[in-house]
Motif scaffolding. Structure first.
Motif, PDB file in Angstrom:
ATOM      1  N   GLU A  50      48.702  29.507   8.323  1.00  0.00           N
ATOM      2  CA  GLU A  50      49.040  28.620   9.356  1.00  0.00           C
ATOM      3  C   GLU A  50      48.525  29.180  10.702  1.00  0.00           C
ATOM      4  N   ILE A  51      48.674  28.228  11.653  1.00  0.00           N
ATOM      5  CA  ILE A  51      48.481  28.746  13.103  1.00  0.00           C
ATOM      6  C   ILE A  51      49.277  29.751  13.559  1.00  0.00           C
ATOM      7  N   GLY A  52      48.940  31.023  13.935  1.00  0.00           N
ATOM      8  CA  GLY A  52      50.066  32.269  14.388  1.00  0.00           C
ATOM      9  C   GLY A  52      50.508  32.862  13.280  1.00  0.00           C
ATOM     10  N   SER A  53      49.800  32.522  11.990  1.00  0.00           N
ATOM     11  CA  SER A  53      50.748  33.479  10.698  1.00  0.00           C
ATOM     12  C   SER A  53      50.354  35.009  10.795  1.00  0.00           C
ATOM     13  N   GLY A  54      49.435  35.340  11.649  1.00  0.00           N
ATOM     14  CA  GLY A  54      49.051  36.719  11.467  1.00  0.00           C
ATOM     15  C   GLY A  54      47.590  36.965  10.849  1.00  0.00           C
ATOM     16  N   LYS A  55      46.697  36.063  10.582  1.00  0.00           N
ATOM     17  CA  LYS A  55      45.427  36.205  10.319  1.00  0.00           C
ATOM     18  C   LYS A  55      44.625  37.228  11.132  1.00  0.00           C
ATOM     19  N   SER A  56      44.710  36.664  12.342  1.00  0.00           N
ATOM     20  CA  SER A  56      43.699  37.683  13.224  1.00  0.00           C
ATOM     21  C   SER A  56      44.183  39.049  13.430  1.00  0.00           C
ATOM     22  N   THR A  57      45.579  39.228  13.352  1.00  0.00           N
ATOM     23  CA  THR A  57      46.212  40.476  13.181  1.00  0.00           C
ATOM     24  C   THR A  57      45.827  41.123  12.019  1.00  0.00           C
ATOM     25  N   SER A  58      45.755  40.525  10.827  1.00  0.00           N
ATOM     26  CA  SER A  58      45.170  41.161   9.583  1.00  0.00           C
ATOM     27  C   SER A  58      43.815  41.592   9.814  1.00  0.00           C
ATOM     28  N   ILE A  59      42.817  40.828  10.740  1.00  0.00           N
ATOM     29  CA  ILE A  59      41.726  41.154  10.725  1.00  0.00           C
ATOM     30  C   ILE A  59      41.450  42.630  11.506  1.00  0.00           C
ATOM     31  N   ARG A  60      42.321  42.462  12.503  1.00  0.00           N
ATOM     32  CA  ARG A  60      42.411  43.745  13.448  1.00  0.00           C
ATOM     33  C   ARG A  60      42.984  44.975  12.583  1.00  0.00           C
ATOM     34  N   HIS A 187      46.088  33.056   0.675  1.00  0.00           N
ATOM     35  CA  HIS A 187      46.783  32.225   1.673  1.00  0.00           C
ATOM     36  C   HIS A 187      47.886  33.271   2.237  1.00  0.00           C
ATOM     37  N   LEU A 188      48.093  33.363   3.762  1.00  0.00           N
ATOM     38  CA  LEU A 188      48.990  34.233   4.146  1.00  0.00           C
ATOM     39  C   LEU A 188      50.184  33.465   4.483  1.00  0.00           C
ATOM     40  N   GLU A 189      51.218  33.733   3.600  1.00  0.00           N
ATOM     41  CA  GLU A 189      52.446  32.803   4.044  1.00  0.00           C
ATOM     42  C   GLU A 189      53.330  33.330   5.239  1.00  0.00           C
ATOM     43  N   SER A 190      53.903  32.462   5.853  1.00  0.00           N
ATOM     44  CA  SER A 190      55.076  32.994   6.883  1.00  0.00           C
ATOM     45  C   SER A 190      55.850  33.720   6.564  1.00  0.00           C
ATOM     46  N   LEU A 191      56.848  34.039   7.313  1.00  0.00           N
ATOM     47  CA  LEU A 191      57.973  35.299   7.067  1.00  0.00           C
ATOM     48  C   LEU A 191      58.957  34.561   6.623  1.00  0.00           C
ATOM     49  N   SER A 192      59.671  35.210   5.667  1.00  0.00           N
ATOM     50  CA  SER A 192      61.273  34.608   4.973  1.00  0.00           C
ATOM     51  C   SER A 192      62.074  35.171   6.251  1.00  0.00           C
ATOM     52  N   SER A 193      63.382  34.826   5.856  1.00  0.00           N
ATOM     53  CA  SER A 193      64.454  34.853   7.129  1.00  0.00           C
ATOM     54  C   SER A 193      64.588  36.470   7.028  1.00  0.00           C
ATOM     55  N   GLN A 194      64.536  37.200   6.093  1.00  0.00           N
ATOM     56  CA  GLN A 194      65.086  38.402   6.132  1.00  0.00           C
ATOM     57  C   GLN A 194      63.853  39.215   6.701  1.00  0.00           C
ATOM     58  N   GLU A 195      62.584  38.714   6.390  1.00  0.00           N
ATOM     59  CA  GLU A 195      61.353  39.390   6.928  1.00  0.00           C
ATOM     60  C   GLU A 195      61.472  39.145   8.596  1.00  0.00           C
ATOM     61  N   THR A 196      61.827  37.915   9.036  1.00  0.00           N
ATOM     62  CA  THR A 196      61.847  37.688  10.301  1.00  0.00           C
ATOM     63  C   THR A 196      62.700  38.386  11.079  1.00  0.00           C
ATOM     64  N   ARG A 197      63.927  38.861  10.448  1.00  0.00           N
ATOM     65  CA  ARG A 197      64.700  39.850  11.056  1.00  0.00           C
ATOM     66  C   ARG A 197      64.193  41.191  11.270  1.00  0.00           C
ATOM     67  N   ALA A 198      63.472  41.586  10.007  1.00  0.00           N
ATOM     68  CA  ALA A 198      62.712  43.152  10.196  1.00  0.00           C
ATOM     69  C   ALA A 198      61.630  43.143  11.237  1.00  0.00           C
TER      70      ALA A 198
END
Length: 267
Positions: A50-60, A187-198
């Motif tokens: 999804e938009i903003g999920s971290g795809k470009s960050t992964s490429i970096r 497919h790069l999934e969005s973060l879970s609740s626990q992952e968001t806190r981390a």
């Protein structure tokens, strides 16, 4: 403003973060691992999210991890390019003056890729961002681009990066020759609740924070609004920090976040 108020070394939740400070969630590491596999095996593949999920960050992160002595990294983000302009841009990144006709520019690019592979012992890594916007003509050109030496040897790695509709497009029968060549689709999934806190805690730690800044309830409220999309998390956290600075509060609770989200909804 934020950095000086909280006494931090740097401002958190910005896109200027150095690759060594990226938050490495399990999903992020899985994505980068697959990207590295595509590079090492000189494959064609795609990464969606999804938009903003971290795809470009992964490429970096990929660019940071591959050996510049073994790989030549080429990055395109203008998905509206026509085939001729596509080759011209790649040739410019090679430092070559493109020939005018598309066929000539294509052969020129293929010659440079082969020379890089056979004589310089390096592999070209071509990353096409925003690939969900590619035209049918460009997708067909990518098919022909990967057909080196009658498919017996590939001197390059080709990675398509885009939003989820890219996967749907590639499922069309007309593009089956491309998907058959794809070794990896992730497919790069969005973060879970626990992952968001981390994620939030990691960015604060990198900034230099030594004390809690967001309460658990505040982070849960951020997750509920952002659905774990990292770019949205960055936006809400930054707005919450600015609100805290203006109110001279060192701790952000769910009331702060609720106030910020109300302002977001009013925009």
């Amino acid at each position: 403003m934020i950095r000086s108020f909280f006494g931090w070394e740097r401002t958190p939740f910005t896109k200027e973060i150095e690759p060594r400070h990226f938050h490495r969630s399990d999903r992020f590491e899985q994505c980068v691992a697959r990207l590295q596999y595509m590079v090492m095996t000189r494959s064609i593949g795609c990464v969606t999210g999804e938009i903003g999920s971290g795809k470009s960050t992964s490429i970096r992160a990929l660019k940071e991890r591959i050996d510049a002595n073994k790989y030549r990294f080429l990055y395109l983000s203008d998905a509206h390019l026509k085939p001729r302009d596509f080759y011209r841009e790649l040739l410019h990144q090679f430092g070559a003056s493109p020939r005018f006709l598309r066929g000539e520019a294509k052969r020129q690019f293929q010659h440079l890729v082969w020379d890089l592979f056979e004589n310089q012992k390096k592999v070209a890594v071509v990353v096409i961002d925003e690939a969900h916007l590619l035209s049918g003509d460009m997708l067909q050109e990518i098919r022909f681009l990967t057909n080196f030496n009658m498919d017996s040897v590939s001197p390059l790695a080709l990675i398509l990066v885009g939003q989820p509709e890219l996967q749907a497009t590639l499922q069309l029968r007309v593009f089956k020759p491309i998907t058959q060549r794809m070794n990896v689709r992730f497919h790069l999934e969005s973060l879970s609740s626990q992952e968001t806190r981390a994620y939030i805690e990691h960015h604060l730690e990198v900034a230099g924070s030594t004390h809690p800044v967001f309460t658990t309830e505040a982070m849960d409220a951020i997750y509920a609004h952002t659905r774990g999309i990292s770019r949205e998390i960055n936006n809400v956290c930054t707005a919450s920090l600015l609100d805290a600075v203006l109110r001279k509060d060192k701790l952000i609770d769910a009331i702060h976040v609720s106030r910020i989200l109300t302002e977001f909804d009013d925009q």
